[in-house]
Design a protein around this motif. Structure first.
Motif, PDB file in Angstrom:
ATOM      1  N   GLU A 135     -13.825  58.854 -90.711  1.00  0.00           N
ATOM      2  CA  GLU A 135     -13.995  57.498 -91.218  1.00  0.00           C
ATOM      3  C   GLU A 135     -12.670  56.800 -91.479  1.00  0.00           C
ATOM      4  N   SER A 136     -12.393  56.423 -92.710  1.00  0.00           N
ATOM      5  CA  SER A 136     -11.224  55.587 -93.001  1.00  0.00           C
ATOM      6  C   SER A 136      -9.899  56.321 -92.810  1.00  0.00           C
ATOM      7  N   ARG A 137      -9.940  57.629 -92.684  1.00  0.00           N
ATOM      8  CA  ARG A 137      -8.694  58.376 -92.511  1.00  0.00           C
ATOM      9  C   ARG A 137      -8.217  58.385 -91.061  1.00  0.00           C
ATOM     10  N   THR A 138      -9.004  57.802 -90.152  1.00  0.00           N
ATOM     11  CA  THR A 138      -8.677  57.880 -88.730  1.00  0.00           C
ATOM     12  C   THR A 138      -8.555  56.495 -88.121  1.00  0.00           C
ATOM     13  N   PHE A 139      -7.526  56.300 -87.314  1.00  0.00           N
ATOM     14  CA  PHE A 139      -7.332  55.074 -86.554  1.00  0.00           C
ATOM     15  C   PHE A 139      -7.210  55.509 -85.097  1.00  0.00           C
ATOM     16  N   ILE A 140      -8.190  55.151 -84.278  1.00  0.00           N
ATOM     17  CA  ILE A 140      -8.249  55.645 -82.904  1.00  0.00           C
ATOM     18  C   ILE A 140      -8.291  54.462 -81.946  1.00  0.00           C
ATOM     19  N   THR A 141      -7.431  54.496 -80.936  1.00  0.00           N
ATOM     20  CA  THR A 141      -7.494  53.501 -79.868  1.00  0.00           C
ATOM     21  C   THR A 141      -7.646  54.237 -78.547  1.00  0.00           C
ATOM     22  N   SER A 142      -8.299  53.568 -77.612  1.00  0.00           N
ATOM     23  CA  SER A 142      -8.561  54.189 -76.321  1.00  0.00           C
ATOM     24  C   SER A 142      -8.318  53.185 -75.207  1.00  0.00           C
ATOM     25  N   GLY A 143      -7.737  53.677 -74.134  1.00  0.00           N
ATOM     26  CA  GLY A 143      -7.607  52.862 -72.934  1.00  0.00           C
ATOM     27  C   GLY A 143      -8.834  53.058 -72.063  1.00  0.00           C
ATOM     28  N   ASN A 144      -8.916  52.283 -71.012  1.00  0.00           N
ATOM     29  CA  ASN A 144     -10.017  52.432 -70.072  1.00  0.00           C
ATOM     30  C   ASN A 144      -9.842  53.680 -69.227  1.00  0.00           C
ATOM     31  N   ASN A 145     -10.916  54.079 -68.587  1.00  0.00           N
ATOM     32  CA  ASN A 145     -10.912  55.207 -67.671  1.00  0.00           C
ATOM     33  C   ASN A 145     -10.500  54.657 -66.306  1.00  0.00           C
ATOM     34  N   LEU A 146      -9.304  55.050 -65.823  1.00  0.00           N
ATOM     35  CA  LEU A 146      -8.749  54.474 -64.601  1.00  0.00           C
ATOM     36  C   LEU A 146      -8.318  55.561 -63.617  1.00  0.00           C
ATOM     37  N   ILE A 147      -8.173  55.181 -62.370  1.00  0.00           N
ATOM     38  CA  ILE A 147      -7.880  56.139 -61.294  1.00  0.00           C
ATOM     39  C   ILE A 147      -6.383  56.322 -61.088  1.00  0.00           C
ATOM     40  N   GLY A 148      -5.962  57.576 -60.883  1.00  0.00           N
ATOM     41  CA  GLY A 148      -4.602  57.916 -60.493  1.00  0.00           C
ATOM     42  C   GLY A 148      -3.625  57.908 -61.652  1.00  0.00           C
ATOM     43  N   LEU A 149      -2.388  58.323 -61.352  1.00  0.00           N
ATOM     44  CA  LEU A 149      -1.366  58.358 -62.389  1.00  0.00           C
ATOM     45  C   LEU A 149      -0.998  56.965 -62.863  1.00  0.00           C
ATOM     46  N   GLU A 150      -1.043  55.986 -61.956  1.00  0.00           N
ATOM     47  CA  GLU A 150      -0.804  54.606 -62.387  1.00  0.00           C
ATOM     48  C   GLU A 150      -1.909  54.171 -63.342  1.00  0.00           C
ATOM     49  N   GLY A 151      -3.125  54.622 -63.080  1.00  0.00           N
ATOM     50  CA  GLY A 151      -4.242  54.340 -63.980  1.00  0.00           C
ATOM     51  C   GLY A 151      -4.037  54.990 -65.339  1.00  0.00           C
ATOM     52  N   LEU A 152      -3.491  56.200 -65.342  1.00  0.00           N
ATOM     53  CA  LEU A 152      -3.178  56.876 -66.604  1.00  0.00           C
ATOM     54  C   LEU A 152      -2.166  56.071 -67.399  1.00  0.00           C
ATOM     55  N   VAL A 153      -1.142  55.570 -66.714  1.00  0.00           N
ATOM     56  CA  VAL A 153      -0.128  54.747 -67.387  1.00  0.00           C
ATOM     57  C   VAL A 153      -0.771  53.500 -67.987  1.00  0.00           C
ATOM     58  N   LYS A 154      -1.627  52.830 -67.227  1.00  0.00           N
ATOM     59  CA  LYS A 154      -2.296  51.628 -67.737  1.00  0.00           C
ATOM     60  C   LYS A 154      -3.211  51.964 -68.914  1.00  0.00           C
ATOM     61  N   SER A 155      -3.929  53.070 -68.813  1.00  0.00           N
ATOM     62  CA  SER A 155      -4.817  53.478 -69.890  1.00  0.00           C
ATOM     63  C   SER A 155      -4.021  53.762 -71.163  1.00  0.00           C
ATOM     64  N   TYR A 156      -2.887  54.428 -71.005  1.00  0.00           N
ATOM     65  CA  TYR A 156      -2.013  54.713 -72.152  1.00  0.00           C
ATOM     66  C   TYR A 156      -1.497  53.419 -72.774  1.00  0.00           C
ATOM     67  N   GLU A 157      -1.055  52.480 -71.939  1.00  0.00           N
ATOM     68  CA  GLU A 157      -0.570  51.198 -72.460  1.00  0.00           C
ATOM     69  C   GLU A 157      -1.683  50.426 -73.150  1.00  0.00           C
ATOM     70  N   GLN A 158      -2.900  50.485 -72.599  1.00  0.00           N
ATOM     71  CA  GLN A 158      -4.035  49.834 -73.247  1.00  0.00           C
ATOM     72  C   GLN A 158      -4.303  50.458 -74.612  1.00  0.00           C
ATOM     73  N   ALA A 159      -4.230  51.776 -74.675  1.00  0.00           N
ATOM     74  CA  ALA A 159      -4.463  52.457 -75.953  1.00  0.00           C
ATOM     75  C   ALA A 159      -3.402  52.070 -76.978  1.00  0.00           C
ATOM     76  N   LEU A 160      -2.189  51.821 -76.509  1.00  0.00           N
ATOM     77  CA  LEU A 160      -1.120  51.400 -77.426  1.00  0.00           C
ATOM     78  C   LEU A 160      -1.304  49.974 -77.917  1.00  0.00           C
TER      79      LEU A 160
END
Length: 167
Positions: A135-160
Motif C-alpha cells: 500500500e502506502s509504503r510502495t511507489f511503483i511505475t511501469s513502462g509498456n511491454n515493448l519489442i526488442g532492446l530498443e523497446g526495453l529502453v523505451k519501457s525503462y524510460e516510460q517507467a522513469l
C-alpha cells in the motif's frame, strides 16, 4: 525594393534546406545516442548488479532472441523503506513474478524489475498485487511491454517518467 535575383534566391533556399536537414540529423543522432547510452546502462546493470538469487534458470539466456522478444521495465521506489522492509519487498517481487523470465536489479533507492514477456496484463496484475500488499509504503511505475532492446529502453524510460502507470 530591388528585384530578386532568382539564382541567389535558389542558392539561399538550398542553404536553408541544408541547414534544416543538418539540424534534423543532429536531433536524430542525439536521440539515437541517448537510446544507445540508456541501453548500455541497462545492459551493464543487468550484467553487474542483477540479484542472482532472483533469476530464473532461463535468465542465463535472458537476451537470446532479444530483437523478437517483449520486455517490460518496472521500478519499485524505496524512498520510504528501511532494509527490513526492502528484503520483504524483494521476496514479494520474487513470489509474485515467479513465473516470468526476469532480472531484478537492486539499486540505492529503487528496485528495477525487467520482465521478458508478451503478457502485459498478467504483469500488471502482479504489480497491483504487490502494490496492495505494501500500500502506502510502495511507489511503483511501469513502462509498456515493448519489442526488442530498443523497446526495453523505451519501457525503462516510460517507467522513469510516465505518471500514467503509477500503482
Amino acid at each position: 525594393l530591388k528585384p530578386v535575383d532568382e539564382i541567389e534566391l535558389e542558392k539561399n533556399v538550398r542553404n536553408i534546406a541544408k541547414e534544416i536537414s543538418r539540424q534534423r540529423n543532429l536531433e536524430e543522432t542525439s536521440k539515437n545516442a541517448k537510446i544507445i547510452e540508456t541501453k548500455e546502462y541497462l545492459l551493464k546493470l543487468i550484467q553487474t548488479e542483477a540479484i542472482s538469487g532472483f533469476k530464473n534458470p532461463a535468465d542465463a539466456n535472458f537476451f537470446d532472441n532479444s530483437e523478437n522478444s517483449n520486455f517490460q521495465a518496472i521500478i519499485f521506489s524505496m524512498d520510504y523503506y528501511n532494509q527490513k522492509n526492502r528484503k520483504e519487498l524483494e521476496q514479494a517481487i520474487f513470489n509474485y513474478f515467479s513465473f516470468f523470465t526476469k532480472v531484478l536489479i537492486n539499486q540505492k533507492n529503487v528496485i528495477i524489475l525487467i520482465l521478458k514477456t508478451k503478457n502485459q496484463t498478467a504483469a500488471n496484475n502482479c504489480i497491483e498485487r504487490a502494490a496492495n500488499l505494501f500500500e502506502s509504503r510502495t511507489f511503483i511505475t511501469s513502462g509498456n511491454n515493448l519489442i526488442g532492446l530498443e523497446g526495453l529502453v523505451k519501457s525503462y524510460e516510460q517507467a522513469l517518467t510516465n505518471k500514467n502507470f503509477l500503482f
